[in-house]
Scaffold this active site. Sequence first.
Site, PDB file in Angstrom:
ATOM      1  N   GLY A 142       0.826  -1.220   0.000  1.00 57.44           N
ATOM      2  CA  GLY A 142       0.000   0.000   0.000  1.00 57.44           C
ATOM      3  C   GLY A 142       0.847   1.251   0.000  1.00 57.44           C
ATOM      4  O   GLY A 142       2.073   1.197   0.108  1.00 57.44           O
ATOM      5  N   GLY A 158       2.660   3.621   1.459  1.00 52.38           N
ATOM      6  CA  GLY A 158       3.241   3.790   2.791  1.00 52.38           C
ATOM      7  C   GLY A 158       3.776   5.184   3.025  1.00 52.38           C
ATOM      8  O   GLY A 158       4.041   5.585   4.158  1.00 52.38           O
ATOM      9  N   LYS A 183       4.573  12.426  -2.475  1.00 46.76           N
ATOM     10  CA  LYS A 183       5.393  11.288  -2.035  1.00 46.76           C
ATOM     11  C   LYS A 183       6.338  11.742  -0.927  1.00 46.76           C
ATOM     12  O   LYS A 183       7.121  12.676  -1.126  1.00 46.76           O
ATOM     13  CB  LYS A 183       6.191  10.710  -3.204  1.00 46.76           C
ATOM     14  N   ASP A 231       8.845   5.228   7.985  1.00 46.16           N
ATOM     15  CA  ASP A 231       8.522   6.513   8.607  1.00 46.16           C
ATOM     16  C   ASP A 231       7.629   7.386   7.718  1.00 46.16           C
ATOM     17  O   ASP A 231       7.298   8.515   8.083  1.00 46.16           O
ATOM     18  CB  ASP A 231       9.807   7.276   8.971  1.00 46.16           C
ATOM     19  N   ARG A 251       3.865  14.321  -7.462  1.00 49.76           N
ATOM     20  CA  ARG A 251       3.877  13.631  -8.745  1.00 49.76           C
ATOM     21  C   ARG A 251       2.492  13.601  -9.379  1.00 49.76           C
ATOM     22  O   ARG A 251       1.478  13.669  -8.682  1.00 49.76           O
ATOM     23  CB  ARG A 251       4.455  12.218  -8.694  1.00 49.76           C
ATOM     24  N   ARG A 310      -1.564   0.306  -9.811  1.00 48.06           N
ATOM     25  CA  ARG A 310      -0.474  -0.633 -10.093  1.00 48.06           C
ATOM     26  C   ARG A 310      -1.023  -2.046 -10.320  1.00 48.06           C
ATOM     27  O   ARG A 310      -2.155  -2.327  -9.903  1.00 48.06           O
ATOM     28  CB  ARG A 310       0.464  -0.686  -8.870  1.00 48.06           C
ATOM     29  N   ASP A 313       4.288  -4.230  -7.542  1.00 47.40           N
ATOM     30  CA  ASP A 313       3.681  -3.025  -6.946  1.00 47.40           C
ATOM     31  C   ASP A 313       4.287  -1.753  -7.546  1.00 47.40           C
ATOM     32  O   ASP A 313       3.800  -0.657  -7.261  1.00 47.40           O
ATOM     33  CB  ASP A 313       3.831  -3.018  -5.418  1.00 47.40           C
ATOM     34  N   ASP A 350       7.650   5.014  -9.770  1.00 44.93           N
ATOM     35  CA  ASP A 350       8.410   4.657  -8.568  1.00 44.93           C
ATOM     36  C   ASP A 350       9.911   4.606  -8.835  1.00 44.93           C
ATOM     37  O   ASP A 350      10.543   3.547  -8.821  1.00 44.93           O
ATOM     38  CB  ASP A 350       7.909   3.332  -7.975  1.00 44.93           C
TER      39      ASP A 350
HETATM   40  P1  AMP Z   1       9.237   1.047  -2.993  1.00 48.94           P
HETATM   41  O1  AMP Z   1      10.320   0.037  -3.017  1.00 48.94           O
HETATM   42  O2  AMP Z   1       9.701   2.457  -2.754  1.00 48.94           O
HETATM   43  O3  AMP Z   1       8.358   0.958  -4.185  1.00 48.94           O
HETATM   44  O4  AMP Z   1       8.335   0.714  -1.718  1.00 48.94           O
HETATM   45  C1  AMP Z   1       7.766  -0.544  -1.448  1.00 48.94           C
HETATM   46  C2  AMP Z   1       6.732  -0.418  -0.345  1.00 48.94           C
HETATM   47  O5  AMP Z   1       7.318   0.095   0.845  1.00 48.94           O
HETATM   48  C3  AMP Z   1       5.576   0.524  -0.669  1.00 48.94           C
HETATM   49  O6  AMP Z   1       4.430   0.009  -0.055  1.00 48.94           O
HETATM   50  C4  AMP Z   1       6.020   1.821  -0.031  1.00 48.94           C
HETATM   51  O7  AMP Z   1       4.937   2.644   0.274  1.00 48.94           O
HETATM   52  C5  AMP Z   1       6.701   1.315   1.221  1.00 48.94           C
HETATM   53  N1  AMP Z   1       7.730   2.233   1.725  1.00 48.94           N
HETATM   54  C6  AMP Z   1       8.953   2.479   1.189  1.00 48.94           C
HETATM   55  N2  AMP Z   1       9.619   3.376   1.935  1.00 48.94           N
HETATM   56  C7  AMP Z   1       8.808   3.726   2.959  1.00 48.94           C
HETATM   57  C8  AMP Z   1       8.929   4.604   4.069  1.00 48.94           C
HETATM   58  N3  AMP Z   1      10.023   5.328   4.292  1.00 48.94           N
HETATM   59  N4  AMP Z   1       7.880   4.687   4.905  1.00 48.94           N
HETATM   60  C9  AMP Z   1       6.763   3.978   4.709  1.00 48.94           C
HETATM   61  N5  AMP Z   1       6.599   3.117   3.710  1.00 48.94           N
HETATM   62  C10 AMP Z   1       7.601   2.989   2.833  1.00 48.94           C
HETATM   63 MG    MG Z   2       6.799   1.391  -4.901  1.00 47.96          MG
END
Ligand code: AMP
Ligand code: MG
Length: 497
Positions: A98, A100, A117, A129, A180, A187, A260, A270
């Site tokens: 989801g 995050g 973002k 965080d 963005r 996705r 995702d 992403d």
């Molecule tokens: P990504 O690899 O950036 O596409 O992230 C994969 C998953 O981890 C997604 O669900 C993001 O929302 C979550 N995510 C990545 N970094 C963070 C963060 N600093 N805080 C919260 N969720 C994160």
């Molecule tokens: Mg992602």
Amino acid sequence: MTTTTDRQRDLDLGLIWLNTFAGLGEDFYTPVAPQQLPEPYWIGRSPSVARALGLGDAWLGSDELLEALIGNRSIAGTLPLASVYSGHQFGQWAGQLGDGRALLLGDTADGHEVQLKGAGRTPYSRMGDGRAVLRSSIREFLCSEAMHGLGIASSRALCVVGSDAPVYRETTETAAVVTRVAPSFIRFGHFEHFSYSDQHAQLKALANHVIERHYPKCQGSDGVAGNRYAALLQAVCLRTARTVAQWQAVGFCHGVMNTDNMSILGLTIDYGPFQFLDAFDPAHVCNHSDHQGRYAFNRQPAVAYWNLSCLAQALLPLIGEQQSAIAALDTFRSAFPAALQTLLQAKLGIPEQSGVDPALVQALVDDVLGLLAQERVDYTIFWRRLSHSDGGRDRAAVRDLFLDRAGIDSWLQRYADGLAKLPAAQVSELMLRTNPKFVLRNHLGEQAIRAARNKNFSQVDTLLMLLESPHDEHPGFDAYADFPPDWASGIEISCSS
Ligand code: AMP
Ligand code: MG
């Protein structure tokens, strides 16, 4: 001046917000307000995205918008939310993920979804965080616009704003938020989420939402075997094939092709540990955390197909017949090589209906990629020099890139002979608008990030200006089109962002 009372009022940007995704209902998301950050500042801004959004010119310099995009002030008409999705990460089912750290503000009447973002925690943040650091936000901002400049489907970036609030990664860094923009941020993982949890009514509502808004042609009975969901899968295969073929042609490595991170619209989304190749190494792995090399440059097409097969699996309850799903999925297997062939042929200056023997074109492509790989020649510089070589006749600058002079000479001779019947001006015109002079190399991003840490954002502006029109010569900026410095190979970009 912005007063405290002003700040408490919702900011009216003069946009019409429809919030169509929110209309799907709360099975699809959780309403979440952005978390505040102190003392924001502008880092990079794209007037061209502002225009596309219909934002008046003055907004991109205003304190009001700055406060709103860092999360300190609400925007009238938006309904900020974090959406729920799942996905396969590095080949494994990862379950629920989801948004995050991204919040969807809503979508405008002109069909743009706007996300922040790095805007803080959401129910899907898990251990994170909810923040994004300055370095990765600058990279995402610049690369979104670089891809757009290259004509590659991508989410776009209106701006990146920063705050000196600390964010803890391997070291203490500072926070930034990228705004963005895309027609949709949905996705593959959104579909996987509802399929794997047996929420088939929601799965259908999501597919219908995507079809109605983004793939209206799939509604008709002329879809694959009259099946609108198979038609959707086929359409996604075609768009993904096109985008990934463009990545391969330009030398772009995404780095984290988890399901995702795969857009249902075939957009590049992403931006994390991505890289434009410097030296041509087909097996290059740009993500320092990808120990198995799953997302190596030359594996991207196969991974895209694997991801599409996950999407096919997720859509199967709607498609019904496995055969229809397989037939739709198979589209990728022919569409991808065809798209790549056309793009590589254009890189050589050969238009689609050129009359040049396709077998010769194929041999020229295969052989030159072999030579580039063998000598680890700089990918972007090779193609640009070839574009200036008068169809292979003016050889010196190209030859200089190779130790195996005999090898490249014989290739150049075959190339020049093969193109002899094509008008030279047309060949170089096609090549110069196909082979960019400027790409966002890691070291260029790194230099802009280092300066930005000292509050000097001029490199961000310069790179944006060059990357918006990467095929133009931009006299005076040749240093940005040069070979990477030695220290560039030491840059390590991982998933940490
Ligand atoms: P990504 O690899 O950036 O596409 O992230 C994969 C998953 O981890 C997604 O669900 C993001 O929302 C979550 N995510 C990545 N970094 C963070 C963060 N600093 N805080 C919260 N969720 C994160
Ligand atoms: Mg992602």
